[in-house]
Write an enzyme that holds these catalytic residues in place. Structure first.
Site, short mmCIF file in Angstrom:
data_model
loop_
_atom_site.label_atom_id
_atom_site.label_comp_id
_atom_site.label_asym_id
_atom_site.label_seq_id
_atom_site.Cartn_x
_atom_site.Cartn_y
_atom_site.Cartn_z
N PRO A 2 0.83 -1.20 0.00
CA PRO A 2 0.00 0.00 0.00
C PRO A 2 0.87 1.26 0.00
O PRO A 2 1.85 1.35 0.73
CB PRO A 2 -0.79 -0.10 1.30
N VAL A 3 0.49 2.22 -0.82
CA VAL A 3 1.15 3.53 -0.85
C VAL A 3 0.07 4.58 -0.61
O VAL A 3 -0.89 4.66 -1.36
CB VAL A 3 1.86 3.79 -2.19
#
Length: 61
Positions: A2-3
């Site tokens: 996840p970013v």
């Protein structure tokens, strides 16, 4: 991995950003059932003369 990307106006303290990154990392990892090491948080700070709201430049607010 996840970013999380956050764009916000300048002016927050390092401590505020530190807490934000910590909480977003912890909660995102919990919700997404992944390791905290996999979560990346990017903070983009924009000066008030480079954003506007409701037709008004941030520097004029």
């Amino acid at each position: 991995m996840p970013v999380i990307q956050i764009t916000m106006s300048q002016g927050r303290t390092v401590e505020q950003k530190r807490e934000l990154v910590k909480v977003l990392t912890r909660e995102s990892a919990r919700i997404l059932k992944t390791d905290e090491d996999a979560v990346r948080v990017l903070i983009y700070e924009v000066s008030k003369e480079n954003w506007g709201n409701a037709g008004v430049l941030g520097a004029d607010m």
